[in-house]
Design a protein around this motif. Structure first.
Motif, PDB file in Angstrom:
ATOM      1  N   VAL A 144      36.553  41.392  35.194  1.00 16.82           N
ATOM      2  CA  VAL A 144      36.750  41.752  33.780  1.00 16.82           C
ATOM      3  C   VAL A 144      37.574  40.682  33.073  1.00 16.82           C
ATOM      4  CG1 VAL A 144      37.829  43.431  32.222  1.00 16.82           C
ATOM      5  CG2 VAL A 144      36.508  44.225  34.191  1.00 16.82           C
ATOM      6  N   ILE A 145      38.613  40.158  33.736  1.00 23.24           N
ATOM      7  CA  ILE A 145      39.437  39.099  33.133  1.00 23.24           C
ATOM      8  C   ILE A 145      38.595  37.863  32.851  1.00 23.24           C
ATOM      9  CG2 ILE A 145      41.331  37.480  33.581  1.00 23.24           C
ATOM     10  CD1 ILE A 145      42.708  39.744  35.165  1.00 23.24           C
ATOM     11  N   PHE A 146      37.784  37.470  33.821  1.00 25.11           N
ATOM     12  CA  PHE A 146      36.914  36.303  33.633  1.00 25.11           C
ATOM     13  C   PHE A 146      35.892  36.560  32.533  1.00 25.11           C
ATOM     14  CE2 PHE A 146      38.495  34.315  37.446  1.00 25.11           C
ATOM     15  CZ  PHE A 146      38.193  32.968  37.265  1.00 25.11           C
ATOM     16  N   GLY A 147      35.236  37.726  32.583  1.00 26.31           N
ATOM     17  CA  GLY A 147      34.207  38.036  31.586  1.00 26.31           C
ATOM     18  C   GLY A 147      34.757  38.068  30.181  1.00 26.31           C
ATOM     19  N   GLY A 176      39.283  40.908  23.648  1.00 31.33           N
ATOM     20  CA  GLY A 176      40.717  40.988  23.895  1.00 31.33           C
ATOM     21  C   GLY A 176      41.128  42.282  24.568  1.00 31.33           C
ATOM     22  N   VAL A 177      40.506  43.396  24.146  1.00 33.25           N
ATOM     23  CA  VAL A 177      40.807  44.691  24.759  1.00 33.25           C
ATOM     24  C   VAL A 177      40.404  44.695  26.237  1.00 33.25           C
ATOM     25  CG1 VAL A 177      40.156  47.133  24.789  1.00 33.25           C
ATOM     26  CG2 VAL A 177      40.744  46.030  22.625  1.00 33.25           C
ATOM     27  N   PHE A 178      39.222  44.137  26.526  1.00 34.92           N
ATOM     28  CA  PHE A 178      38.786  44.069  27.925  1.00 34.92           C
ATOM     29  C   PHE A 178      39.726  43.201  28.751  1.00 34.92           C
ATOM     30  CE2 PHE A 178      34.672  45.808  26.584  1.00 34.92           C
ATOM     31  CZ  PHE A 178      34.373  46.617  27.671  1.00 34.92           C
ATOM     32  N   TRP A 179      40.216  42.087  28.166  1.00 32.04           N
ATOM     33  CA  TRP A 179      41.159  41.235  28.884  1.00 32.04           C
ATOM     34  C   TRP A 179      42.441  42.011  29.195  1.00 32.04           C
ATOM     35  CZ3 TRP A 179      46.131  39.555  27.790  1.00 32.04           C
ATOM     36  CH2 TRP A 179      46.642  38.556  28.636  1.00 32.04           C
ATOM     37  N   LEU A 180      42.938  42.754  28.227  1.00 30.61           N
ATOM     38  CA  LEU A 180      44.140  43.555  28.436  1.00 30.61           C
ATOM     39  C   LEU A 180      43.930  44.610  29.513  1.00 30.61           C
ATOM     40  CD1 LEU A 180      45.318  44.076  24.741  1.00 30.61           C
ATOM     41  CD2 LEU A 180      46.526  42.785  26.506  1.00 30.61           C
ATOM     42  N   LEU A 181      42.765  45.282  29.483  1.00 33.16           N
ATOM     43  CA  LEU A 181      42.480  46.322  30.470  1.00 33.16           C
ATOM     44  C   LEU A 181      42.359  45.726  31.872  1.00 33.16           C
ATOM     45  CD1 LEU A 181      39.862  48.511  28.538  1.00 33.16           C
ATOM     46  CD2 LEU A 181      42.253  49.089  29.050  1.00 33.16           C
ATOM     47  N   GLY A 182      41.689  44.560  31.975  1.00 30.59           N
ATOM     48  CA  GLY A 182      41.557  43.906  33.280  1.00 30.59           C
ATOM     49  C   GLY A 182      42.898  43.514  33.855  1.00 30.59           C
ATOM     50  N   VAL A 197      54.036  38.546  36.520  1.00 29.04           N
ATOM     51  CA  VAL A 197      52.739  38.612  37.197  1.00 29.04           C
ATOM     52  C   VAL A 197      52.227  40.050  37.071  1.00 29.04           C
ATOM     53  CG1 VAL A 197      51.581  38.428  39.435  1.00 29.04           C
ATOM     54  CG2 VAL A 197      53.342  36.768  38.795  1.00 29.04           C
ATOM     55  N   PRO A 198      50.965  40.302  36.700  1.00 30.15           N
ATOM     56  CA  PRO A 198      49.850  39.342  36.606  1.00 30.15           C
ATOM     57  C   PRO A 198      49.608  38.763  35.218  1.00 30.15           C
ATOM     58  CG  PRO A 198      48.998  41.548  36.426  1.00 30.15           C
ATOM     59  CD  PRO A 198      50.494  41.691  36.595  1.00 30.15           C
ATOM     60  N   TRP A 199      50.498  39.027  34.253  1.00 25.74           N
ATOM     61  CA  TRP A 199      50.222  38.658  32.867  1.00 25.74           C
ATOM     62  C   TRP A 199      50.169  37.144  32.667  1.00 25.74           C
ATOM     63  CZ3 TRP A 199      48.416  42.491  30.060  1.00 25.74           C
ATOM     64  CH2 TRP A 199      48.725  43.790  30.452  1.00 25.74           C
ATOM     65  N   SER A 254      47.030  35.638  34.379  1.00 19.47           N
ATOM     66  CA  SER A 254      45.834  36.058  33.644  1.00 19.47           C
ATOM     67  C   SER A 254      45.713  35.298  32.327  1.00 19.47           C
ATOM     68  CB  SER A 254      45.897  37.565  33.373  1.00 19.47           C
ATOM     69  OG  SER A 254      44.745  38.016  32.696  1.00 19.47           O
ATOM     70  N   LEU A 255      46.852  35.090  31.651  1.00 17.52           N
ATOM     71  CA  LEU A 255      46.838  34.309  30.416  1.00 17.52           C
ATOM     72  C   LEU A 255      46.460  32.865  30.696  1.00 17.52           C
ATOM     73  CD1 LEU A 255      47.390  34.154  27.372  1.00 17.52           C
ATOM     74  CD2 LEU A 255      49.813  33.727  27.900  1.00 17.52           C
ATOM     75  N   SER A 256      46.904  32.339  31.831  1.00 17.94           N
ATOM     76  CA  SER A 256      46.537  30.972  32.221  1.00 17.94           C
ATOM     77  C   SER A 256      45.030  30.862  32.431  1.00 17.94           C
ATOM     78  CB  SER A 256      47.281  30.578  33.499  1.00 17.94           C
ATOM     79  OG  SER A 256      46.961  29.265  33.894  1.00 17.94           O
ATOM     80  N   ILE A 257      44.412  31.865  33.059  1.00 24.57           N
ATOM     81  CA  ILE A 257      42.958  31.873  33.242  1.00 24.57           C
ATOM     82  C   ILE A 257      42.268  31.848  31.886  1.00 24.57           C
ATOM     83  CG2 ILE A 257      40.989  33.265  34.021  1.00 24.57           C
ATOM     84  CD1 ILE A 257      42.817  34.304  36.281  1.00 24.57           C
TER      85      ILE A 257
END
Length: 622
Positions: free
Chosen positions: A499-502, A525-531, A552-554, A557-560
């Motif tokens: 989900v983070i990647f998508g 953005g919502v999907f990124w937050l949920l992932g 971590v993991p914020w 995940s933001l770096s990705i």
């Protein structure tokens, strides 16, 4: 530890004659314990360093003869499957693979050395060579925001590198870290891009050095280049000066890490004084009219420039490879890496703003921006000072880059992904001379032909790709441990990562297509937050031993997200170059790499089978 430590089975005396067989370490202490113990005296090999036998290049059973190679090729599918799911361990990278070098690198660096190695490797590599190009062509005055965005992304990556380097202080840097957490195959793809980054980055620095040196002599940055009309555009200006300076810097780096470190931090102190001068003079001669329009090419131009000027922040990953030569990694690496990168981000933003305010973006010189800018405001004498400091900055970047590139190559060779001959460390200098020569020769060939704009996009893509993988590896290290993490948690983690990647790709696509408006950003953005929240709710399986990335993991995940976003802004040409280079790497891996690493990973099997056979004979006899 993700995998069990190497087995302590005994190896027969016959097997000790095989250069591939390494006696397993008998120690059971953790990586953190090894890290804090006084370093042992460098081991000395009885063999001559200057040797070139077939066994030094391909000692694996696969390459014993044509018959064994063809037999191995017929099992490529099986071996590839093994490599896809195989993961290294902290002990393997820290202890076992080092024995391939025969002689140890010397622990001689402190946090002070690392901080100035970081400063010297980064400042000068891009701020003097790419700021003018991107200000003129893509960003205009918003170049200051381009540097701020890239700086934030780089700082997030620095956090990831720092945690890994403290826990696993080895010369392999990101290659070793990815090999432990993401597996052998992904580490190989990263290794190929690390070498591509090293070679292309060094070549780009050599070309930039040549441009600035020419600008001191004349207003023509191509003065010292030889034009060949029959060659295609971008490859038709031969640069012998770039080749010469690369050869000189790599020669110094071969002499010893401590010598290079002292030279770097002494010269970097001089750079700090001149950088302060550039910023002050720039603001004194600033004109508010030069900052209008602030976004002449729109926000897309600013982001596109951010993806390219990311090159200006690279170099800290090379410093991370010095962990094996650091006296106290748990203290020195966080202070050296995080401290230097924070300082550099502020300096870059101020220097970029000073240039944009001093000269109209349409009049900025794309090759030697700062030297020509001082000439335009009537300070002809200052342009020589800036040019000399720019040359000094690029020279120290090449020095540190040469050190880091060689150490990456050394660890890659220790794993046998490339011939282990390149892993050999010279007993007197304590440096990997063969690995340094490999990078030197390749970078000199590319620097002779390729222009700076051709090199920068390739370099940025490789760098961003590796930094993205590093953020993923950190999440894996915290939330997944093989044979420990329950299957249900493993599936949840992979789903959240997907989900983070998508969502990160979704935000990038919406930005580049400029369709969907705010709805596309909100949904993605919502999907990124949920992932990311989903990962945060999972139980952590491992904690950092000494120093850890905060939030971590914020942060990872933001770096990705930021790395994928910047990759998406590079353009189609960079993608094609990356795909072609990766395809060539894959061909080599299928023909050579998968077999050498498979043999290396299963090197103890002949010995184990021999021991089992002896045990069976004893049982029958009894």
């Amino acid at each position: 530890m993700n995998n069990n430590s190497p087995s302590s089975h005994q190896i027969s005396s016959q097997d000790l004659t095989n250069p591939l067989i390494i006696p397993p370490s008998s120690t059971t202490s953790s990586a953190a314990d090894k890290m804090e113990k006084p370093p042992p005296e460098p081991s000395q090999s009885t063999k001559s360093y200057w040797r070139f036998s077939k066994e030094d290049f391909y000692p694996e059973p696969t390459f014993k003869n044509l018959s064994t190679y063809l037999s191995a090729v017929s099992k490529t599918r099986q071996r590839l499957k093994d490599r896809l799911f195989e993961r290294s361990s902290d002990d393997t990278e820290l202890v076992v693979l080092k024995k391939q070098s025969e002689n140890s690198m010397r622990k001689c660096l402190t946090w002070w050395d690392l901080m100035w190695l970081g400063f010297g490797s980064v400042v000068g590599s891009g701020i003097f060579s790419l700021t003018g190009q991107e200000t003129h062509d893509h960003a205009g005055p918003s170049i200051v925001l381009s540097y701020a965005i890239s700086g934030l992304s780089a700082l997030l990556s620095v956090f990831c590198y720092t945690e890994f380097s403290v826990d696993i202080p080895t010369a392999g840097g990101s290659f070793s870290f990815l090999r432990i957490e993401l597996g052998d195959f992904l580490a190989y793809i990263a290794a190929g891009n690390i070498l591509l980054e090293a070679v292309v980055g060094a070549a780009g620095l050599g070309r930039s050095w040549s441009s600035y040196f020419a600008s001191i002599i004349s207003s023509n940055p191509d003065l010292l280049r030889i034009k060949i009309d029959s060659f295609p555009e971008g490859f038709n200006l031969l640069d012998p000066v770039a080749v010469g300076i690369l050869a000189l810097c790599n020669g110094i780096a071969m002499s010893g890490s401590r010598h290079t470190s002292i030279l770097t931090w002494v010269s970097s102190l001089v750079s700090v004084g001149v950088i302060v001068f550039v910023i002050i003079v720039g603001f004194i001669h600033a004109k508010s009219s030069n900052l209008v329009p602030f976004f002449p090419y729109g926000s897309k131009g600013m982001v596109s420039a951010a993806a390219v000027v990311y090159w200006s922040y690279t170099g800290f990953d090379m410093v991370a490879t010095m962990a094996e030569e650091t006296k106290k990694p748990s203290r020195d690496i966080p202070l050296g890496l995080v401290g230097s990168m924070s300082m550099i981000t502020v300096i870059y933003c101020l220097m970029a703003l000073a240039l944009a305010a001093m000269v109209k973006y349409t009049e900025v010189d794309v090759n030697a921006a700062y030297s020509v800018a001082f000439e335009k405001i009537g300070m002809n004498w200052a342009k020589y000072l800036v040019g000399i400091v720019a040359l000094k900055g690029m020279t120290t970047s090449m020095l540190v880059g040469s050190m880091g590139q060689a150490r990456y190559t050394t660890q890659i060779a220790r794993s046998h992904m490339i011939p282990p001959w390149f892993a050999l460390v010279h007993p007197r200098t304590g440096t990997p001379i063969y690995a340094t020569l490999l990078v030197t020769i390749l970078s000199c060939i590319i620097a002779l032909f390729s222009s700076l704009d051709v090199l920068s996009s390739v370099f940025s893509f490789s760098t961003l790709f590796i930094f993205m993988l590093m953020a993923v590896a950190l999440l894996v290290r915290r939330y997944y441990v093989k044979d420990v993490t329950p299957r249900s948690d493993h599936i949840k983690f992979l789903t959240c990562l997907f989900v983070i990647f998508g969502s990160s790709i979704g935000i990038t696509i919406v930005w580049n297509l400029n369709k969907g408006g705010w709805i596309g950003y909100v949904v993605s953005g919502v999907f990124w937050l949920l992932g990311t929240l989903g990962v945060a709710l999972l139980p952590r399986r491992k904690f950092p031993k000494v120093w850890g990335v905060p939030l971590v993991p914020w942060f990872p995940s933001l770096s990705i997200l930021m790395n994928i976003f910047l990759i998406g802004s590079l353009g189609a040409v960079a993608f094609w170059r990356f795909i072609i280079a990766s395809a060539a790497m894959l061909v080599y891996y299928l023909l050579v790499g998968v077999h050498t690493t498979y043999d290396m990973a299963h090197q103890d099997e002949p010995a184990l089978k021999l021991e089992e056979g002896k045990e069976n004979e004893n049982l029958v006899a009894s």
